[in-house]
Write a protein that holds these residues in place. Structure first.
Motif, mmCIF file in Angstrom:
data_model
loop_
_atom_site.group_PDB
_atom_site.id
_atom_site.type_symbol
_atom_site.label_atom_id
_atom_site.label_comp_id
_atom_site.label_asym_id
_atom_site.label_seq_id
_atom_site.Cartn_x
_atom_site.Cartn_y
_atom_site.Cartn_z
ATOM 1 N N GLN A 1 63.327 -64.243 -24.801
ATOM 2 C CA GLN A 1 63.589 -65.605 -24.338
ATOM 3 C C GLN A 1 64.612 -66.311 -25.228
ATOM 4 O OE1 GLN A 1 62.763 -65.686 -21.292
ATOM 5 N NE2 GLN A 1 61.194 -67.286 -21.161
ATOM 6 N N ALA A 2 64.545 -66.044 -26.525
ATOM 7 C CA ALA A 2 65.531 -66.645 -27.437
ATOM 8 C C ALA A 2 66.935 -66.150 -27.111
ATOM 9 C CB ALA A 2 65.171 -66.312 -28.882
ATOM 10 N N ALA A 3 67.063 -64.868 -26.821
ATOM 11 C CA ALA A 3 68.375 -64.300 -26.493
ATOM 12 C C ALA A 3 68.956 -64.959 -25.243
ATOM 13 C CB ALA A 3 68.256 -62.793 -26.291
ATOM 14 N N LEU A 4 68.077 -65.398 -24.333
ATOM 15 C CA LEU A 4 68.519 -66.074 -23.111
ATOM 16 C C LEU A 4 68.716 -67.570 -23.315
ATOM 17 C CD1 LEU A 4 66.211 -64.344 -20.443
ATOM 18 C CD2 LEU A 4 68.590 -63.789 -21.016
ATOM 19 N N GLY A 5 68.400 -68.050 -24.529
ATOM 20 C CA GLY A 5 68.528 -69.481 -24.804
ATOM 21 C C GLY A 5 67.433 -70.308 -24.179
ATOM 22 N N LYS A 6 66.243 -69.688 -24.028
ATOM 23 C CA LYS A 6 65.123 -70.373 -23.387
ATOM 24 C C LYS A 6 63.956 -70.540 -24.346
ATOM 25 C CE LYS A 6 65.799 -68.578 -18.662
ATOM 26 N NZ LYS A 6 65.090 -67.844 -17.583
ATOM 27 N N LEU B 1 58.948 -69.150 -12.233
ATOM 28 C CA LEU B 1 57.761 -68.305 -12.126
ATOM 29 C C LEU B 1 57.777 -67.227 -13.210
ATOM 30 C CD1 LEU B 1 55.201 -67.371 -10.680
ATOM 31 C CD2 LEU B 1 56.652 -66.034 -9.120
ATOM 32 N N PHE B 2 58.945 -66.634 -13.437
ATOM 33 C CA PHE B 2 59.072 -65.576 -14.437
ATOM 34 C C PHE B 2 58.759 -66.098 -15.839
ATOM 35 C CE2 PHE B 2 61.812 -62.967 -17.304
ATOM 36 C CZ PHE B 2 61.116 -61.770 -17.157
ATOM 37 N N ASP B 3 59.320 -67.263 -16.161
ATOM 38 C CA ASP B 3 59.045 -67.861 -17.471
ATOM 39 C C ASP B 3 57.558 -68.173 -17.635
ATOM 40 O OD1 ASP B 3 61.739 -67.807 -18.264
ATOM 41 O OD2 ASP B 3 62.134 -69.734 -17.286
ATOM 42 N N GLY B 4 56.954 -68.672 -16.565
ATOM 43 C CA GLY B 4 55.532 -68.982 -16.613
ATOM 44 C C GLY B 4 54.683 -67.734 -16.814
ATOM 45 N N VAL B 5 55.075 -66.642 -16.171
ATOM 46 C CA VAL B 5 54.346 -65.380 -16.332
ATOM 47 C C VAL B 5 54.442 -64.896 -17.777
ATOM 48 C CG1 VAL B 5 54.341 -62.928 -15.727
ATOM 49 C CG2 VAL B 5 54.524 -64.655 -13.926
ATOM 50 N N LEU B 6 55.650 -64.974 -18.356
ATOM 51 C CA LEU B 6 55.826 -64.545 -19.741
ATOM 52 C C LEU B 6 54.977 -65.391 -20.689
ATOM 53 C CD1 LEU B 6 59.667 -63.811 -20.032
ATOM 54 C CD2 LEU B 6 57.790 -62.193 -19.719
ATOM 55 N N PHE B 7 54.941 -66.688 -20.451
ATOM 56 C CA PHE B 7 54.114 -67.581 -21.276
ATOM 57 C C PHE B 7 52.640 -67.226 -21.125
ATOM 58 C CE2 PHE B 7 52.176 -72.019 -21.698
ATOM 59 C CZ PHE B 7 52.015 -71.890 -23.076
#
Length: 259
Positions: A104-109, A118-124
């Protein structure tokens, strides 16, 4: 005293890898990842919420490395059939968490509290499950240490109490989820102190979280060096340390900065 012995570092490393090779190597890998990410951070000046976006994976690689070496040392005192399962559990869940944070850091997120897609939420959510599993492993270790009695009493109680304070600090993650972040009184991303990025002008739940998690290093080191056989002194030190951690939690919830 432990750190005043001649060649203490080499003696410690030899014992560490003898005690639990898997966790010792996992910790070493995280320290190497820290060095790699540090070089990347010096070359990549992108920021997220005003901070170099590699700072978070840097902190987690360092923290996971220290935690892995600590557990490599402590789990040696427990039944080894159970320790193997616990060690693999730690490696899998914390390795997964570090991978997601770095990705996520590499993507600047943001990795934590990020449900923008949805993808970010799943990772969290995956990270949340990983931390719950790691917390259960530590609780399991605590239960096993309650049955352990073949160690100096002061040292043994320092491990038990250190694990209790660690678990208390882990529960603070629930508070962060309820708050929706780690800053109280302002959105996350407020100006913070160097590297740790704890908010300078607002409450920051990460201070208490940090202090509590490191009880599993501070208390056993204190007991081994100063109170190996004195339970009362260890209990007093543990109480003071717990009050410090709990006090910074109250301070953060009141919206007051640590410094």
């Amino acid at each position: 005293m432990l750190f005043l012995e001649k060649n203490a570092a080499s003696i410690f490393m030899g014992k560490l890898f003898w005690r639990n090779r898997l966790l010792a190597y996992f910790g070493a890998v995280n320290f190497m990842v820290f060095g790699l990410l540090l070089m990347i951070a010096l070359l990549d000046h992108r920021t997220f919420l005003g901070v170099n976006l590699w700072i978070k994976p840097l902190k987690f690689s360092l923290s996971i490395g220290v935690f892995s070496w600590t557990m490599a040392w402590l789990l040696h005192y427990l039944p080894q059939k159970k320790v193997r399962l616990m060690a693999w559990g730690i490696v899998v869940v914390l390795g997964l968490e570090q991978l997601i944070i770095t990705f996520q850091a590499a993507l600047g997120k943001a990795s934590h509290f990020n449900e923008s897609t949805l993808f970010d939420g799943v990772l969290f959510g995956v990270m949340g499950v990983a931390i719950v599993i790691n917390t259960l492993i530590i609780f399991w270790a605590f239960l096993l240490f309650l049955k352990r009695d073949q160690l100096p009493k002061g040292y043994l109680w320092s491990i038990r109490l250190g694990l209790v304070i660690f678990l208390f600090a882990g529960l603070e993650g629930v508070i962060m989820i309820a708050v929706g972040g780690h800053t109280v009184g302002a959105p996350d991303g407020a100006e913070g102190i160097f590297f740790f990025n704890w908010a300078r002008k607002y409450g920051d739940l990460r201070v208490s979280h940090f202090l509590g998690l490191h009880a599993i290093q501070i208390l056993p080191l204190f007991a081994w060096n100063f109170s190996r056989h004195k339970v009362r002194l260890v209990a007093v030190f543990a109480l003071i340390y717990f009050l410090l951690s709990a006090g910074t939690l109250w301070q953060a919830l009141a919206g007051m900065p640590f410094i």
